[in-house]
Design a protein around this motif. Structure first.
Motif, PDB file in Angstrom:
ATOM      1  N   GLY A 166      38.828  23.941  -6.012  1.00  0.00           N
ATOM      2  CA  GLY A 166      38.267  23.243  -7.160  1.00  0.00           C
ATOM      3  C   GLY A 166      38.117  24.129  -8.378  1.00  0.00           C
ATOM      4  O   GLY A 166      38.133  23.646  -9.513  1.00  0.00           O
ATOM      5  N   GLY A 167      37.961  25.436  -8.161  1.00  0.00           N
ATOM      6  CA  GLY A 167      37.863  26.350  -9.285  1.00  0.00           C
ATOM      7  C   GLY A 167      39.150  27.051  -9.623  1.00  0.00           C
ATOM      8  O   GLY A 167      39.234  27.761 -10.626  1.00  0.00           O
ATOM      9  N   GLU A 168      40.192  26.856  -8.792  1.00  0.00           N
ATOM     10  CA  GLU A 168      41.425  27.626  -8.959  1.00  0.00           C
ATOM     11  C   GLU A 168      42.304  27.116 -10.092  1.00  0.00           C
ATOM     12  O   GLU A 168      42.571  27.832 -11.060  1.00  0.00           O
ATOM     13  N   TYR A 169      42.757  25.870 -10.000  1.00  0.00           N
ATOM     14  CA  TYR A 169      43.714  25.382 -10.998  1.00  0.00           C
ATOM     15  C   TYR A 169      43.068  25.276 -12.379  1.00  0.00           C
ATOM     16  O   TYR A 169      43.661  25.673 -13.387  1.00  0.00           O
ATOM     17  N   ALA A 170      41.841  24.764 -12.420  1.00  0.00           N
ATOM     18  CA  ALA A 170      41.149  24.648 -13.711  1.00  0.00           C
ATOM     19  C   ALA A 170      40.998  26.011 -14.363  1.00  0.00           C
ATOM     20  O   ALA A 170      41.191  26.167 -15.578  1.00  0.00           O
ATOM     21  N   GLY A 171      40.637  27.033 -13.560  1.00  0.00           N
ATOM     22  CA  GLY A 171      40.472  28.366 -14.110  1.00  0.00           C
ATOM     23  C   GLY A 171      41.774  29.015 -14.496  1.00  0.00           C
ATOM     24  O   GLY A 171      41.873  29.686 -15.533  1.00  0.00           O
ATOM     25  N   ALA A 172      42.806  28.829 -13.671  1.00  0.00           N
ATOM     26  CA  ALA A 172      44.101  29.455 -13.949  1.00  0.00           C
ATOM     27  C   ALA A 172      44.719  28.899 -15.222  1.00  0.00           C
ATOM     28  O   ALA A 172      45.240  29.651 -16.062  1.00  0.00           O
ATOM     29  N   THR A 173      44.691  27.586 -15.380  1.00  0.00           N
ATOM     30  CA  THR A 173      45.267  26.989 -16.590  1.00  0.00           C
ATOM     31  C   THR A 173      44.468  27.372 -17.833  1.00  0.00           C
ATOM     32  O   THR A 173      45.036  27.650 -18.890  1.00  0.00           O
ATOM     33  N   LEU A 286      40.034  10.715 -20.556  1.00  0.00           N
ATOM     34  CA  LEU A 286      41.463  10.782 -20.822  1.00  0.00           C
ATOM     35  C   LEU A 286      42.149  11.753 -19.857  1.00  0.00           C
ATOM     36  O   LEU A 286      43.225  11.460 -19.324  1.00  0.00           O
ATOM     37  N   ALA A 287      41.526  12.919 -19.635  1.00  0.00           N
ATOM     38  CA  ALA A 287      42.104  13.898 -18.718  1.00  0.00           C
ATOM     39  C   ALA A 287      42.186  13.339 -17.305  1.00  0.00           C
ATOM     40  O   ALA A 287      43.185  13.524 -16.600  1.00  0.00           O
ATOM     41  N   MET A 288      41.158  12.629 -16.869  1.00  0.00           N
ATOM     42  CA  MET A 288      41.153  12.068 -15.518  1.00  0.00           C
ATOM     43  C   MET A 288      42.280  11.056 -15.324  1.00  0.00           C
ATOM     44  O   MET A 288      42.966  11.053 -14.294  1.00  0.00           O
ATOM     45  N   VAL A 289      42.481  10.201 -16.305  1.00  0.00           N
ATOM     46  CA  VAL A 289      43.532   9.188 -16.190  1.00  0.00           C
ATOM     47  C   VAL A 289      44.902   9.851 -16.135  1.00  0.00           C
ATOM     48  O   VAL A 289      45.770   9.475 -15.328  1.00  0.00           O
ATOM     49  N   LEU A 290      45.115  10.858 -16.983  1.00  0.00           N
ATOM     50  CA  LEU A 290      46.400  11.549 -16.998  1.00  0.00           C
ATOM     51  C   LEU A 290      46.628  12.305 -15.690  1.00  0.00           C
ATOM     52  O   LEU A 290      47.728  12.256 -15.117  1.00  0.00           O
ATOM     53  N   VAL A 291      45.609  12.995 -15.199  1.00  0.00           N
ATOM     54  CA  VAL A 291      45.734  13.725 -13.940  1.00  0.00           C
ATOM     55  C   VAL A 291      46.008  12.763 -12.787  1.00  0.00           C
ATOM     56  O   VAL A 291      46.788  13.071 -11.873  1.00  0.00           O
ATOM     57  N   PHE A 390      58.588  16.665 -15.902  1.00  0.00           N
ATOM     58  CA  PHE A 390      58.086  16.480 -17.266  1.00  0.00           C
ATOM     59  C   PHE A 390      56.556  16.415 -17.298  1.00  0.00           C
ATOM     60  O   PHE A 390      55.928  16.941 -18.223  1.00  0.00           O
ATOM     61  N   TYR A 391      55.987  15.769 -16.301  1.00  0.00           N
ATOM     62  CA  TYR A 391      54.530  15.675 -16.218  1.00  0.00           C
ATOM     63  C   TYR A 391      53.894  17.058 -16.045  1.00  0.00           C
ATOM     64  O   TYR A 391      53.089  17.521 -16.847  1.00  0.00           O
ATOM     65  N   VAL A 392      54.277  17.711 -14.950  1.00  0.00           N
ATOM     66  CA  VAL A 392      53.626  18.957 -14.548  1.00  0.00           C
ATOM     67  C   VAL A 392      53.904  20.078 -15.544  1.00  0.00           C
ATOM     68  O   VAL A 392      53.044  20.933 -15.789  1.00  0.00           O
ATOM     69  N   GLY A 393      55.095  20.064 -16.145  1.00  0.00           N
ATOM     70  CA  GLY A 393      55.434  21.101 -17.106  1.00  0.00           C
ATOM     71  C   GLY A 393      54.562  21.108 -18.339  1.00  0.00           C
ATOM     72  O   GLY A 393      54.594  22.059 -19.122  1.00  0.00           O
ATOM     73  N   ASN A 394      53.749  20.072 -18.535  1.00  0.00           N
ATOM     74  CA  ASN A 394      52.891  19.971 -19.712  1.00  0.00           C
ATOM     75  C   ASN A 394      51.406  19.950 -19.406  1.00  0.00           C
ATOM     76  O   ASN A 394      50.583  20.217 -20.283  1.00  0.00           O
ATOM     77  N   LEU A 395      51.060  19.643 -18.178  1.00  0.00           N
ATOM     78  CA  LEU A 395      49.651  19.440 -17.843  1.00  0.00           C
ATOM     79  C   LEU A 395      48.816  20.705 -18.061  1.00  0.00           C
ATOM     80  O   LEU A 395      47.708  20.645 -18.585  1.00  0.00           O
ATOM     81  N   ALA A 396      49.364  21.859 -17.668  1.00  0.00           N
ATOM     82  CA  ALA A 396      48.599  23.097 -17.734  1.00  0.00           C
ATOM     83  C   ALA A 396      48.247  23.504 -19.157  1.00  0.00           C
ATOM     84  O   ALA A 396      47.250  24.192 -19.381  1.00  0.00           O
ATOM     85  N   ALA A 397      49.065  23.111 -20.131  1.00  0.00           N
ATOM     86  CA  ALA A 397      48.772  23.420 -21.531  1.00  0.00           C
ATOM     87  C   ALA A 397      48.010  22.297 -22.217  1.00  0.00           C
ATOM     88  O   ALA A 397      47.253  22.543 -23.162  1.00  0.00           O
ATOM     89  N   THR A 398      48.182  21.075 -21.765  1.00  0.00           N
ATOM     90  CA  THR A 398      47.554  19.919 -22.413  1.00  0.00           C
ATOM     91  C   THR A 398      46.064  19.834 -22.133  1.00  0.00           C
ATOM     92  O   THR A 398      45.246  19.664 -23.043  1.00  0.00           O
ATOM     93  N   LEU A 399      45.674  19.954 -20.874  1.00  0.00           N
ATOM     94  CA  LEU A 399      44.277  19.725 -20.502  1.00  0.00           C
ATOM     95  C   LEU A 399      43.304  20.739 -21.112  1.00  0.00           C
ATOM     96  O   LEU A 399      42.265  20.336 -21.647  1.00  0.00           O
ATOM     97  N   PRO A 400      43.581  22.056 -21.041  1.00  0.00           N
ATOM     98  CA  PRO A 400      42.613  22.990 -21.644  1.00  0.00           C
ATOM     99  C   PRO A 400      42.427  22.781 -23.141  1.00  0.00           C
ATOM    100  O   PRO A 400      41.354  23.096 -23.681  1.00  0.00           O
TER     101      PRO A 400
END
Length: 531
Positions: A166-173, A286-291, A390-400
């Motif tokens: 739970g702290g890994e992906y959010a922190g890494a991005t 918005l982030a929840m719906v996209l995720v 296309f989805y995943v390639g943008n999520l890490a930069a979009t959400l933060p």
């Protein structure tokens, strides 16, 4: 220091026109102009360490996800041996889903911790917990040895995994996005997910080798343990690399400003969990719906498809695993290209491509997979991989980029992990349940279409963030020449809102941050070289 306000969310999220920007900057309320010393120039050496240190953690996380996903049938036979095969599969998928129940709690705890003590320290803790719990699964006795305690212990270890993840992906991005320059954030952040899916492919490859070398009885008897035990040394290597990186310049500047405010006797308390919900509820939704949209199709391809091919399409476990490996590797290599594309044309257009391609390709993909031959199955899997790329390639930069620096880790931990728990970890269970309920093998395709329609709507209300400073951070560039060019053109730059920059909260004018390449370095370097 005042509590940070949520970023602006608009139905017309494009940048303001040049004329509007000029009128804004000419306002008498403007604090001051941007100077070269305000601009963060990325330290390339530390950037490489930051990306490498976070990628290895993501790779290990998804190695475990891949191993468990590809061993779902075997894990059911080991930990619920007295049940029939259907019950064993549902149990195994249910345990996989249970892992994600703990993720929101982990996101809240580690997100709060990451916003207090820093991203780097928190990410080291999450990685240590993840490696230990994965290794422990490989040591658990089966149902035939300790009865009902076997599945209970498995669930407990998976819950611990979920808590740490739970702290890994959010922190890494958050970490990599804060380190990257504004114009390359999409590309550099997407490398995290290249590591994720390569880790998944590595897990699949290890399981495939085991299945080829061992009989089914040996796999159930002891072979299943080996991939989990591999997580021990992999985790040690990942922790070593992660401890070599320094705190992100953007967050270090925030910490410095908070310490200075505390010494001056000013209010420095950051937003708590309730405060984050109140301040950021719109971008969190918005982030929840996209995720939800991204993870539904992503986990359909990775975690669910091996079981689907084996249980519903008649493939043996070995072929069910092997067929997905080349698709995962090809997709992983293409993810950074999607991130780079978002740096050129924007995050929103590329996310719409991901949503649109899911809606268009989901049914043809499942039709091809259902035909039977290996060639059509591979083609169907490739069609599913297109929207994931296309989805995943943008999520890490979009959400933060939806959240302010001082509360970014916490807000990311809440939004990403709640959505992942509800729609990601349960994706295999939901899709298998839909097939069981409707007796229609196409039901998963319709589910993916529905979630991507919702995702496309969410993107409409997101503000474009490509090539812009992150909320609560100063502009970040790759070279000193770019810093001077940015300052010289600040009045005509439609991507730069000078009045929104945190002159009064970040420490660029007070003291340089600890990491190399932070605010003030461009000015110092120019003075030192006579430029």
């Amino acid at each position: 220091m005042s509590k940070d306000a949520p970023p602006h969310i608009s139905g017309t999220p494009d940048a303001p026109s040049t004329s509007t920007a000029r009128r804004t900057r000419r306002s008498p309320l403007r604090r001051r102009r941007l100077e070269v010393g305000d601009v963060n120039v990325v330290d390339k050496s530390m950037m490489k360490k930051a990306v490498g240190g976070t990628v290895v953690g993501n790779t290990m996380e998804w190695f475990d996800v891949g191993v468990y996903g590809y061993l779902a049938v075997t894990m059911g036979a080991v930990f619920l041996s007295e049940a029939d095969k259907d019950a064993q599969l549902l149990f195994s998928l249910g345990v996989f889903a249970a892992t994600f129940i703990a993720r929101p709690l982990g996101g809240v705890v580690f997100g709060r911790l990451g916003d207090r003590i820093g991203r780097q320290k928190t990410l080291a803790i999450t990685l240590l917990m993840m490696a230990a719990s994965t290794f422990a699964i490989g040591l658990l006795p089966g149902y035939d040895t300790i009865g009902i305690w076997a599945p209970i212990l498995l669930v407990l270890m998976k819950l611990l995994q979920g808590f740490s993840t739970g702290g890994e992906y959010a922190g890494a991005t958050t970490f990599v996005s804060e380190y990257a320059s504004d114009k390359r954030r999409g590309f550099l952040a997407s490398i995290l997910d290249l590591g994720s899916y390569m880790g998944f492919a590595l897990g699949a490859a290890v399981v495939s080798v085991m299945q080829l070398l061992l009989s089914e009885s040996d796999m159930v008897g002891w072979g299943w343990r080996i991939p989990f035990l591999v997580a021990g040394p992999l985790g040690a290597i990942a922790i070593y690399f992660r401890l070599k990186i320094e705190e992100s310049p953007a967050f270090q500047a925030t910490l410095d400003a908070q310490e200075a405010s505390a010494k001056a006797g000013d209010e420095t308390d950051s937003l708590g969990t309730v405060g984050i919900f109140r301040a950021y509820w719109r971008p969190i939704v918005l982030a929840m719906v996209l995720v939800a949209a991204v993870n539904s199709v992503g986990y359909a391809l990775t975690s669910y498809m091996p079981s689907y091919l084996t249980d519903s399409k008649g493939y043996d476990p070995i072929h069910g695993t092997l067929l997905t490996i080349p698709v995962l590797v090809l997709m992983a290599l293409c993810i950074p290209l999607a991130g780079k594309l978002s740096d050129r044309i924007g995050r929103r257009p590329v996310l719409w491509i991901g949503a649109g391609s899911t809606i268009v390709l989901a049914v043809p993909a499942f039709v091809l997979i259902g035909q039977g031959p290996v060639v059509t199955t591979l083609l169907g899997l490739l069609l599913l991989a297109v929207p994931v790329t296309f989805y995943v390639g943008n999520l890490a930069a979009t959400l933060p980029s939806l959240f302010q620096t001082s509360s970014r880790y916490g807000a990311m931990g809440i939004s990403y992990n709640i959505a992942t728990a509800v729609f990601g970890g349960t994706a295999p269970l939901i899709m298998q349940g839909l097939i069981t309920l409707t007796d229609n093998d196409m039901a998963p395709a319709y589910w993916l279409m529905f979630t991507s329609v919702a995702g496309a709507i969410a993107v409409v209300f997101m503000k474009e963030s490509a090539n812009r400073p992150m909320p609560g951070s100063m502009p970040s560039v790759d070279t000193h020449a770019e810093a001077r060019e940015l300052v010289a053109g600040q009045d005509e730059n439609p991507l730069l809102d000078v009045d929104a920059l945190p002159f009064d909260t970040l420490g660029s004018q007070q003291a340089p941050a600890a990491s190399g390449g932070t605010a003030g370095s461009a000015e110092a370097a120019d003075a030192g070289t006579g430029r």
